[in-house]
Write an enzyme that holds these catalytic residues in place. Structure first.
Site, PDB file in Angstrom:
ATOM      1  N   CYS A 357      19.056  -5.491  -4.740  1.00  0.00           N
ATOM      2  CA  CYS A 357      18.453  -6.649  -5.422  1.00  0.00           C
ATOM      3  C   CYS A 357      17.776  -7.618  -4.457  1.00  0.00           C
ATOM      4  O   CYS A 357      16.905  -8.382  -4.870  1.00  0.00           O
ATOM      5  CB  CYS A 357      19.507  -7.435  -6.178  1.00  0.00           C
TER       6      CYS A 357
HETATM    7  O1  KQY Z   1      20.244  -6.824  -9.935  1.00  0.00           O
HETATM    8  C1  KQY Z   1      19.339  -7.403  -9.387  1.00  0.00           C
HETATM    9  N1  KQY Z   1      18.235  -6.726  -9.139  1.00  0.00           N
HETATM   10  C2  KQY Z   1      19.314  -8.884  -9.142  1.00  0.00           C
HETATM   11  C3  KQY Z   1      20.529  -9.639  -9.387  1.00  0.00           C
HETATM   12  C4  KQY Z   1      20.181 -11.075  -9.615  1.00  0.00           C
HETATM   13  C5  KQY Z   1      21.357 -11.923  -9.817  1.00  0.00           C
HETATM   14  C6  KQY Z   1      20.995 -13.355  -9.930  1.00  0.00           C
HETATM   15  N2  KQY Z   1      22.106 -14.230  -9.810  1.00  0.00           N
END
Ligand code: KQY
Length: 365
Positions: A357
Site C-alpha cells: 500500500c
Molecule cells: O490497502 C491499501 N492499498 C491502503 C491502505 C490504506 C489505509 C489507510 N489508513
C-alpha cells in the site's frame, strides 16, 4: 504540464503490466499525520524509511514524496541515492492516490490518474478532506514526464492486481461498494477496467481481509506472483472470520480461468495473528473528528500478501514471529530468482495498510 489525454489506454494500445515485470523505479510518500500515525509519526517514518532503503539497495531507484514541513528531516534520514521531492499529500498511501502506470509495445509509458475519495468519501471514508491526495497522481506523472489519463471512476491502486496478460483480480466488497462508484453497474466497472487497464477478464473475489478499512482491497488478500499463479492469505483456524473469507476466495480462484483460458495455481500464505492494537499504541494517536479512530483491542488487517514485488527483491512485512519464517520460505519458493527480505512492518500496519500500500512501481517501458 504533461499532456492530459482524452482517449483511453486500451484504445491507444496501452496495458497495465504485472508487478512482476521489470520496474524503472518505485515511489513512496512520507507519513506525518498524527491522527493516523502514533507518536508524531516517528515510528512509522522509521518503518517507511526501512522499506525505501530495502528497495533502493536492490538497485531499484526510489523517489520519496514529502511535504515542505518534513522535507529536511526526510532528506536527512534517507540515503543520498533516494530521491526526495516535495509533494503535498493528506496521508502516505501512494499505491492508492498515486498513478497506475500503463505501457505499450513501442516503449511508451503513461499514467492513469484515478479519482480518489479516501476509501469511501463521506460514506465510510477514512479522513476528510482528501483533495491533496487526489492531486498527487498528476504531480507524479509530471515529474516522471508521463502523459496522463484522468479516469472517470473512483479507484485505488490497491484494489486491483493484474497478470499483465488481460486478467485482473478484485473484490466485490471494494469495487462494487456504493461508497466508490454508486451509479455504475458491475458491467460498467468491468468496462472501465478494460478501457483503462486492458483487463479482458475480471476474476471477482468476494470480501477482502477481515476488517480491512479500505473496504477490502485485493492487495491485502491476494496477488499474482506471475501469470497463472496467485498468492492468497489463508487463515487455518476455522473459528477465525478470516478462514471463511480465504476459503471463499480459494474456491473462486480454483474455479476460475484467466484471460488466456488457463486454470490458476493458488499458493497460500499463513495469516498473521490475529493481531490487535495495544492500549499504548492507541494512546499515541491523536483523536481527531472525521478521522477513523485507533482503539485499543481493535483487530488489525494483517497479511503477508501485502508485499512489494521488486525487480530483484521481494520486500515483505514482518508481522508475527510465529509465521514470519514460514511466509519467507513460501515467498522464496515462489520467487526463486529474487531475494526475499522481511522488514518490520507493525508500525505500517497500525496505520491501516502495509508495504504494498505504501509503494507504487514505475514499470520499465
Ligand atoms: O490497502 C491499501 N492499498 C491502503 C491502505 C490504506 C489505509 C489507510 N489508513
Amino acid at each position: 504540464m504533461s499532456d492530459t489525454l482524452t482517449s483511453t489506454p486500451a484504445a491507444d494500445g496501452y496495458r497495465m503490466p504485472g508487478e512482476f515485470e521489470a520496474h524503472s523505479g518505485c515511489w513512496i510518500a512520507w507519513p506525518e499525520r498524527t491522527d493516523n500515525w502514533r507518536l508524531g509519526a516517528k515510528p512509522a517514518q522509521a518503518a517507511y524509511a526501512a522499506v525505501a532503503e530495502a528497495i533502493s539497495a536492490s538497485g531499484e531507484p526510489v523517489t520519496v514524496a514529502v511535504s515542505d514541513r518534513q522535507f529536511e528531516h526526510c532528506r536527512s534520514v534517507l540515503s543520498p541515492s533516494i530521491r526526495v521531492v516535495e509533494i503535498s499529500t493528506d496521508d502516505a498511501w501512494i499505491r492508492d492516490m498515486g498513478p497506475t502506470f500503463v505501457i505499450d509495445d513501442a516503449g511508451g509509458r503513461r499514467g492513469i490518474d484515478w479519482r480518489f475519495n479516501a476509501w469511501g468519501g463521506l460514506n465510510g471514508g477514512l479522513y476528510f478532506p482528501w483533495d491533496r491526495d487526489d492531486r498527487v497522481a498528476a504531480k507524479v506523472l509530471e515529474i516522471e514526464g508521463a502523459a496522463r489519463y484522468r479516469a472517470p471512476i473512483v479507484l485505488e491502486g490497491g484494489s486491483i492486481h493484474v497478470d499483465g496478460q488481460g486478467t485482473l483480480i478484485a473484490t466485490e466488497e471494494c469495487l462494487l461498494n456504493e461508497n466508490r462508484n454508486p451509479k455504475l453497474s458491475r458491467e460498467q466497472i468491468e468496462g472501465a477496467l478494460h478501457d483503462y487497464l486492458g483487463a479482458e477478464k475480471v476474476i471477482w473475489l468476494g470480501r477482502g481481509v477481515h476488517l480491512d478499512e479500505t473496504s477490502g482491497h485485493v492487495d491485502n488478500l491476494a496477488c499474482f506472483a506471475r501469470p497463472g499463479v496467485v498468492l492468497l492469505t489463508y487463515a487455518e483456524d476455522r473459528g477465525d472470520p478470516q478462514h471463511e473469507i480465504s476459503e471463499d476466495a480459494l474456491a473462486r480462484l480454483r474455479a476460475a480461468t484467466d484471460a488466456r483460458g488457463r486454470r490458476l495455481e493458488v499458493i497460500t500464505l499463513p495469516s498473521p495473528g490475529p493481531l490487535t492494537i495495544t492500549a499504548q499504541e492507541a494512546d499515541g494517536v491523536d483523536q481527531v473528528a472525521g478521522t477513523l479512530p485507533r482503539r485499543a483491542g481493535d483487530r488489525l488487517a494483517a497479511s503477508y500478501v501485502n508485499f512489494y514485488l521488486g525487480t530483484r527483491r521481494i520486500v515483505f512485512p514482518l508481522l508475527d514471529e510465529r509465521h514470519d519464517a514460514r511466509a519467507a520460505e513460501i515467498l522464496r519458493g515462489c520467487f526463486p530468482d529474487r531475494e526475499v527480505l522481511g522488514v518490520p512492518a507493525r508500525e505500517i500496519l497500525l496505520g491501516g495498510g502495509n508495504i504494498h500500500c505504501i509503494t507504487q512501481q514505475v514499470p520499465a517501458p
